[in-house]
Design a protein around this motif. Sequence first.
Motif, PDB file in Angstrom:
ATOM      1  N   SER A   1       0.823  -1.216   0.000  1.00  0.00           N
ATOM      2  CA  SER A   1       0.000   0.000   0.000  1.00  0.00           C
ATOM      3  C   SER A   1       0.853   1.260   0.000  1.00  0.00           C
ATOM      4  N   GLU A   2       2.147   1.139   0.293  1.00  0.00           N
ATOM      5  CA  GLU A   2       3.022   2.313   0.294  1.00  0.00           C
ATOM      6  C   GLU A   2       3.093   2.981  -1.078  1.00  0.00           C
ATOM      7  N   VAL A   3       2.738   2.258  -2.132  1.00  0.00           N
ATOM      8  CA  VAL A   3       2.758   2.860  -3.465  1.00  0.00           C
ATOM      9  C   VAL A   3       1.757   4.003  -3.581  1.00  0.00           C
ATOM     10  N   TYR A   4       0.740   4.022  -2.704  1.00  0.00           N
ATOM     11  CA  TYR A   4      -0.296   5.039  -2.778  1.00  0.00           C
ATOM     12  C   TYR A   4       0.126   6.387  -2.181  1.00  0.00           C
ATOM     13  N   GLY A   5       1.113   6.385  -1.276  1.00  0.00           N
ATOM     14  CA  GLY A   5       1.391   7.610  -0.534  1.00  0.00           C
ATOM     15  C   GLY A   5       0.277   7.888   0.455  1.00  0.00           C
ATOM     16  N   THR A   6       0.147   9.142   0.878  1.00  0.00           N
ATOM     17  CA  THR A   6      -0.888   9.515   1.838  1.00  0.00           C
ATOM     18  C   THR A   6      -2.265   9.486   1.179  1.00  0.00           C
ATOM     19  N   ALA A   7      -3.254   8.996   1.908  1.00  0.00           N
ATOM     20  CA  ALA A   7      -4.616   8.891   1.386  1.00  0.00           C
ATOM     21  C   ALA A   7      -5.149  10.254   0.960  1.00  0.00           C
ATOM     22  N   VAL A   8      -5.744  10.306  -0.220  1.00  0.00           N
ATOM     23  CA  VAL A   8      -6.349  11.555  -0.697  1.00  0.00           C
ATOM     24  C   VAL A   8      -7.851  11.580  -0.428  1.00  0.00           C
TER      25      VAL A   8
ATOM     26  N   TYR B   1      11.805   3.409  -0.744  1.00  0.00           N
ATOM     27  CA  TYR B   1      11.204   2.067  -0.700  1.00  0.00           C
ATOM     28  C   TYR B   1       9.905   2.036  -1.495  1.00  0.00           C
ATOM     29  N   ALA B   2       9.022   3.007  -1.220  1.00  0.00           N
ATOM     30  CA  ALA B   2       7.733   3.044  -1.899  1.00  0.00           C
ATOM     31  C   ALA B   2       7.904   3.217  -3.398  1.00  0.00           C
ATOM     32  N   ALA B   3       8.876   4.043  -3.807  1.00  0.00           N
ATOM     33  CA  ALA B   3       9.131   4.253  -5.235  1.00  0.00           C
ATOM     34  C   ALA B   3       9.622   2.972  -5.899  1.00  0.00           C
TER      35      ALA B   3
END
Length: 342
Positions: free
Chosen positions: A128-135, A151-153
């Motif tokens: 889920s880290e691919v999403y970044g902060t929830a919009v 890491y997420a990238a």
Amino acid sequence: MKNILITGGAGFIGSNFVRYLYNKYPDYRLIVLDALTYAGSVQNLPENGFSSERFEFWYGNVMNADLVDALVGKADIVFHFAAESHVTRSIFDNRLFFETDVLGTQVVSNAVLRNRERIELFVHISTSEVYGTAVGEVMDEDHPLNPMSPYAAAKCGADRLVYSYWQTYNIPAVIIRPFNNFGPYQHLEKVIPRFITSAIIGEPMTVHGDGSARRDFLFVDDHCEALDRVLHSDKQSVIGQVINLGTKRDVSVLEIAEILKSIMGEAHCDVEFVGNRPGQVFRHTCDASKAESLLGWRPSTSFEDGLRKTVDWYVANREWWEHQRWMRHIPIVTADGKRELH
């Protein structure tokens, strides 16, 4: 009999899944590939596995194309867990993350492509880290991809690479995006085992920033159950899909500390605040509607019950984690320019 290759099968989630399959399906043959980095250990594997004809372990790296191709060629199903996975460590030393997570995934995907006549399903474990902060209030699979750490990238690159191979070459890929996992056998660098072991040894639990960052935490046994359902699903219903796994509930880092106080006792659980981590994601809340509709899956373990089970495991297995104590903190430069241990 199914022949199942699990890359990264000696790590946290991978080893929990290996033990799950080994114990539940005595007719399945499991092939585990792992580089045994600091976060992986043969101690995590099934106790009697090495003496069993249905278990095969290979010490090696997913960057080794010849080895990966040979192992994929023996499998019917591939579960790809192998990755560098710690956000803070990716800030401290990011090169290895792109090598393992992106190029390693390319090697595995190419091996699946070369053996596509044999491979029934290729399950890539993203994050889920691919999403970044929830919009928005919750995050479904169409949420924008805004990775906020190296890491997420790297995981985002791997995620989209697998998707592109499905689109271009029609490999039988499904992408799983689990939200934050926790449970037994997790390395002490991660927040929940770090908090638990800090309380056990009488050190304060170090909280980033003001502790308001919120995550959706999934107990690892529930993750394994979901992957079991993917494995035994109608393959055509899941191939080409991206599927979130989470609980639809978010918990702040400070709330975790407070819940642990109630479980372990106030006297053992002091809290110490440190600077905010660069690339911090401030909220993740999963929309797992697709997992429910495609797989009939819902998590069955509440956060509190999972936390109690996890506490009990770390209390009972101190010999497993004692040698990791020195790795619980990583030196980084914070968003404020300070050098701190996180």
